[in-house]
Design a protein around this motif. Structure first.
Motif, short mmCIF file in Angstrom:
data_model
loop_
_atom_site.label_atom_id
_atom_site.label_comp_id
_atom_site.label_asym_id
_atom_site.label_seq_id
_atom_site.Cartn_x
_atom_site.Cartn_y
_atom_site.Cartn_z
N ARG A 1 -12.37 3.07 2.66
CA ARG A 1 -12.10 4.68 2.38
C ARG A 1 -11.90 4.94 1.26
O ARG A 1 -11.16 4.61 0.03
CB ARG A 1 -11.51 5.12 2.84
CG ARG A 1 -11.79 6.34 4.66
CD ARG A 1 -11.18 6.49 4.66
NE ARG A 1 -11.49 7.36 6.59
CZ ARG A 1 -10.57 7.93 7.12
NH1 ARG A 1 -9.96 8.77 6.64
NH2 ARG A 1 -10.51 7.52 8.30
N LYS A 2 -13.11 3.71 0.26
CA LYS A 2 -12.18 3.91 -1.30
C LYS A 2 -13.72 4.94 -1.74
O LYS A 2 -14.86 4.52 -1.81
CB LYS A 2 -13.58 2.44 -1.47
CG LYS A 2 -12.67 1.20 -1.72
CD LYS A 2 -12.56 0.35 -2.33
CE LYS A 2 -11.55 -0.87 -1.63
NZ LYS A 2 -9.99 -0.09 -0.86
N ILE B 1 -5.46 0.42 6.56
CA ILE B 1 -5.82 1.36 4.84
C ILE B 1 -6.54 0.48 4.66
O ILE B 1 -6.33 0.64 2.77
CB ILE B 1 -4.13 0.76 4.28
CG1 ILE B 1 -3.92 -0.81 5.28
CG2 ILE B 1 -3.86 2.02 4.64
CD1 ILE B 1 -2.47 -0.82 4.84
N ARG C 1 -12.99 9.03 -5.54
CA ARG C 1 -11.30 7.68 -6.82
C ARG C 1 -12.43 7.95 -8.29
O ARG C 1 -11.63 7.66 -9.42
CB ARG C 1 -11.46 6.08 -6.39
CG ARG C 1 -10.45 5.93 -6.89
CD ARG C 1 -9.73 4.76 -6.10
NE ARG C 1 -8.56 5.28 -5.36
CZ ARG C 1 -8.30 4.16 -3.73
NH1 ARG C 1 -8.18 3.11 -4.34
NH2 ARG C 1 -7.96 4.94 -3.34
N ASP D 1 -2.95 1.94 -3.35
CA ASP D 1 -4.03 2.52 -2.06
C ASP D 1 -4.87 0.75 -2.37
O ASP D 1 -5.46 0.83 -1.16
CB ASP D 1 -4.97 3.70 -1.99
CG ASP D 1 -4.36 4.52 -1.74
OD1 ASP D 1 -2.84 4.35 -1.42
OD2 ASP D 1 -4.23 5.93 -1.99
N ASP D 2 -5.25 0.80 -3.00
CA ASP D 2 -6.20 -1.12 -3.60
C ASP D 2 -5.61 -1.72 -3.77
O ASP D 2 -5.26 -2.09 -5.26
CB ASP D 2 -7.45 -0.16 -4.52
CG ASP D 2 -8.17 -1.00 -4.58
OD1 ASP D 2 -8.12 -1.67 -3.38
OD2 ASP D 2 -9.27 -0.67 -5.15
N GLU E 1 -4.06 6.99 2.07
CA GLU E 1 -4.78 7.52 0.53
C GLU E 1 -4.57 8.88 0.02
O GLU E 1 -4.72 9.71 0.65
CB GLU E 1 -6.39 7.37 1.10
CG GLU E 1 -6.47 5.78 2.36
CD GLU E 1 -6.65 6.25 2.95
OE1 GLU E 1 -5.74 7.18 3.87
OE2 GLU E 1 -7.49 4.86 3.86
N VAL F 1 0.53 -1.72 0.11
CA VAL F 1 0.39 0.37 0.22
C VAL F 1 0.85 1.29 -0.24
O VAL F 1 0.18 2.15 -0.89
CB VAL F 1 -0.61 0.42 1.10
CG1 VAL F 1 -1.38 1.70 0.97
CG2 VAL F 1 -1.63 -0.77 0.36
#
Lengths: 458, 408
Positions: free
Chosen positions: B6-7, B3, B11, A287-288, A385, A282
């Protein structure tokens, strides 16, 4: 897609530079990381012992104040001077920290130092300790980022800054010798919880409130003494045994090795592998994150028994590490230092920049970007993020910095298009190129380069 | 910050000043809203010890649980109703209590239980979801409230400070700014920035909002000549941003916005994680909270009468003092309600007691109230929202008790 030097510099390093060549290969990156720490030599940062000396002076002055009330004003002044000195020192250490990123050929090291310093966040809560975070990073984190995670975990956990920050220093076992004498004293859960939740297993890991409490009892005895530094005080410790994560520790002689045994076990727990692998991916890549990449890194960590070089190698040799589009956003410290690196700030000029200017050009603006230097809001450190950083107010602060500070750092600004090519290589977009051409002057053009999404994302 | 979460809609590029109609929009008309009321939500990060802030000194068990953390008159606290006393760090709020403009909800908690993590706790607090919401946090409940109100404009909701406020983040357009932020751009640079951000939804939305806000909030700053004054101005602004009292600037900024077209404001006050020497450690947070409420009251003037301030935290702390004169992470805590729109002068909630058997898991104040129920009830009182919306779109899964009367 595999290794490319541009991505190596931007995603895994401290940015591109006109003068310093990017890494040539993954082996090159890892060899530099494993090699001597040239930047630590060239731009020294102090040690915790220096802050302890300062604290000792302050203790003596406070004693003097108590003993001789007539000297109150004088003592106050001398303490004030020492505080200013410590504050200045903290700024000098920030300068050195930044210089390492600006001038290094081993950018991965600087990035990993920041990553692990954040993973093991400490905040100086009072007096001179407020200015001591850099020394903790220098002493406990930086020398341990290429060894085994267990070493890093133990060193960070036992460092006085960590013991003080997470309130371990006064925690005593409920059945300890100390508690028998002073029944009001007892356990503090803070460090035990954060070691499990943040530093190893992760909040989704296999632990319960009861494990937190048992670990807090096992940790009782870890403390910090003015004279002697980190100490395991058996009189503060719980007789035990304590059962944490299903295994009993202690129960016979009360000794630090029970705690180190536990931390060694914790370091190789599969949940720790997963949590650390995910955090690394990350931080550096997405972030994903790609689940296969995380699993690959976690497997390398597990198979090597927590060897960090093997873990980094797994991340850097996986295709996804290089193939992912640049969607991360640089944290303010990375944004500011990579800008200076691309700008070609001169070593001498940077070294001679007045400390007040470091405040105006770096510390204050980073605060407005959401990163108060060495002062995050909690033990979880800085957010990852992109959405956390690129808020209207955070982006405004970045734009403001990009448009105004570079002119203060170079007597003659580079020509924006040339700068854009240096800073971005093949990532330079046609829109930015055109905008550089259309900018009113060099300062605004340079500002546009650093404010651009392709520069801020990595 | 952990982590896996929070999508945000950001985005996907769905968020920004021009956010399109939300699928949650209902046909309620703007006129149906008593929209002149104001709501201020303060997130107290770190886990405020409700038992120390609103002290149940009338409960005989308290003393035994807390040998050095004193309560009631012995601690300089102000008696509220003979059973509860207010921590001395908030004593300047007592005139508000006397006027009925200050109240508390006690033994309240979110649905978050057992692992007692600050970060998951804050996520659930701001997301307004149940335990099943962990890991599925997308937006904040305050934003979802704005999503069901038609006619909301970007400045109707305002998140203030340097940090992102999850509670107000989501599909409804809101504003985000910090009183210390300035952006001085030439017209040409502004146009060029818009051009280079055009294809990046996150940067594009943020810069559009930043430009608009900088124009509204700091008009004289926006247009500068490219001559030498920039450096001096920057220096001045940077020094100002480092001065203490940032919380006061936030409160003043909030009041100024709320006097204009802002109806909902949100910000944080940090510093509640009092594991060690709590008597000392609690002072900073309480003084910031007290300053904030007093500044809001003063600066809002007449608008204070239409305002409800709701301050909430991720969890309360252990009922027992720990071994270092502090408290560890717990469950039930207290909420602070202030403002002319609050029907205060009362500590809400049915006191669960503090005996061993009363405590949650033998350790924490047992929650008797859902923080979401309190927030929902205040919002219903202020904005006339339907219960079905509150229990559906805004706080999915909440069952409002209907027992509370929190607003005038």
């Amino acid at each position: 897609m595999a290794f490319n030097s541009e991505t190596a510099a931007i995603r895994f390093g401290t940015g591109l530079s006109a003068k310093i060549a990017p890494p040539a290969s993954v082996d090159d990156m890892l060899a530099r990381l494993k090699g001597p720490d040239a930047m630590a030599e060239r731009f020294p940062i102090g040690h915790f012992a220096q802050v302890e000396e300062l604290m000792e002076k302050i203790r003596k002055l406070n004693k003097l104040r108590r003993e001789d009330p007539d000297k109150r004003v004088e003592v106050q002044q001398r303490i004030g001077k020492l505080r200013n000195q410590a504050q200045r020192q903290q700024i000098e250490w920030l300068r050195a920290h930044m210089a390492r990123s600006i001038f290094t050929e081993d950018g991965l090291r600087e990035r990993l130092v920041r990553f692990w310093a954040d993973h093991f966040t400490v905040i100086g809560k009072k007096s001179m300790w407020r200015f001591a975070v850099s020394t903790y990073v220098e002493d406990a984190i930086r020398p341990n980022i290429t060894g085994n995670f267990a070493e890093l975990l133990k060193t960070a956990t036992f460092h006085p800054m960590m013991l003080m920050f997470l309130d371990q220093v006064n925690s005593v076992g409920p059945n300890s010798v100390v508690a028998a004498r002073t029944p009001k004293r007892g356990i503090n859960e803070n460090l035990a919880r954060e070691v499990l939740e943040l530093h190893t297993l992760g909040v989704d890991g296999a632990y319960t409130q009861n494990d937190v409490f048992e670990l807090a009892k096992l940790f009782a005895g870890l403390t910090y003494r003015r004279k002697g530094g980190f100490t395991y005080d058996a009189k503060m410790s719980e007789p035990g045994p304590e059962t944490v994560l299903g295994k009993a520790y202690g129960g016979y002689i009360q000794d630090l090795f029970h705690v180190t045994d536990f931390l060694d076990d914790l370091a190789v727990h599969p949940d720790t592998a997963r949590h650390l692998a995910r955090k690394l991916v990350v931080h550096f890549i997405s972030d994903d994150p790609d689940a296969a990449l995380v699993a690959h890194v976690a497997a390398a960590y597990r198979d090597s028994g927590g060897d960090l070089m093997a873990t980094y190698r797994a991340m850097l040799t996986h295709e996804a590490a290089w193939a992912m589009p640049a969607e991360k956003v640089k944290q303010p410290i990375d944004f500011v230092t990579s800008s200076m690196r691309a700008l070609g700030v001169k070593e001498k000029k940077f070294a001679e920049l007045k400390w007040k200017k470091i405040r105006t050009y770096v510390i204050a603006p980073m605060g407005l970007m959401g990163q108060m230097w060495e002062n995050p809001t909690g033990p979880d450190g800085w957010a990852e993020e992109a959405e956390h950083w690129i808020t209207p107010q955070g982006l405004a602060a970045r734009i403001q910095w990009a448009m105004t500070v570079p002119t203060q750092l170079r007597s003659k600004l580079p020509e924006p298009v040339a700068l854009a090519k240096t800073a971005l290589g093949t990532r330079l977009s046609l829109e930015l190129l055109q905008a550089c051409d259309d900018s009113v002057d060099n300062a605004d053009g340079v500002g546009l380069v650093f404010a651009s999404p392709e520069f801020q994302r990595n | 910050m952990s982590i896996s979460r929070r999508k945000f809609l950001k985005r996907a590029g769905l968020l920004g000043c021009s956010a399109a109609a939300s699928p949650l929009l209902t046909p309620m008309s703007f006129a149906a809203l008593p929209s002149d009321n104001r709501l201020v939500v303060i997130i107290l990060r770190g886990g405020m010890d409700g038992l120390d802030v609103v002290q149940p000194y009338g409960d005989a068990a308290l003393k035994g649980l807390r040998p050095t953390l004193k309560a009631g008159e012995a601690a300089g606290a102000s008696d509220l109703d003979g059973f509860f006393a207010l921590h001395k760090g908030l004593k300047d709020l007592m005139p508000l209590w006397d006027k009925g403009e200050l109240g508390f909800a006690h033994a309240a908690s979110t649905p978050y239980r057992d692992k007692r993590s600050h970060f998951d706790g804050q996520d659930l607090l701001e997301a307004g979801l149940g335990m099943d919401g962990l890991g599925r946090v997308r937006d904040g409940w305050l934003n979802r409230m704005l999503q069901v109100i038609p006619g909301v404009e970007p400045q109707t909701g305002f998140a203030i400070g340097r940090e992102e406020m999850l509670v107000l983040t989501g599909g409804a357009p809101v504003s985000n700014w910090s009183p210390d932020t300035h952006m001085n751009l030439s017209d040409q640079s502004r146009r060029l920035l818009e051009r280079i951000y055009h294809d990046d939804p996150l940067f594009n939305a943020s810069v559009a909002e930043a430009i608009e806000l900088a124009e509204v909030l700091d008009p004289k700053m926006v247009e500068t000549d490219a001559d030498g004054d920039d450096a001096a101005m920057m220096k001045q602004q940077m020094m100002a941003s480092m001065r203490g009292g940032a919380h006061k600037r936030v409160a003043e900024f909030a009041a100024n916005r709320l006097k204009e077209n802002t109806r909902v404001a949100a910000f944080s006050i940090n510093g509640w994680d009092t594991h060690n020497n709590q008597r000392q450690a609690l002072r900073g947070g309480l003084s910031r909270l007290q300053d904030t409420i007093l500044i809001l009251k003063k600066q809002l003037g007449d608008v204070w009468g239409k305002t409800a301030v709701v301050a909430m935290t991720e969890f309360g702390r252990t009922a027992r003092e720990n071994g270092t004169r502090g408290t560890d992470h717990g469950t039930g805590g207290a909420m602070i309600l202030a403002g002319g729109a609050i029907a205060g002068g009362k500590v809400f909630g049915e006191w669960p007691g503090l005996t061993e058997a009363d405590l949650y898991q033998g350790r924490d104040l047992r929650p008797v109230m859902d923080v979401r129920d309190v927030s929902a009830t205040v919002m219903q009182g202020l904005f006339g929202l339907d219960q079905s919306l509150l229990e559906g779109a805004i706080f999915p899964g909440l069952e409002m008790t209907g027992a509370l009367r929190l607003t005038r």
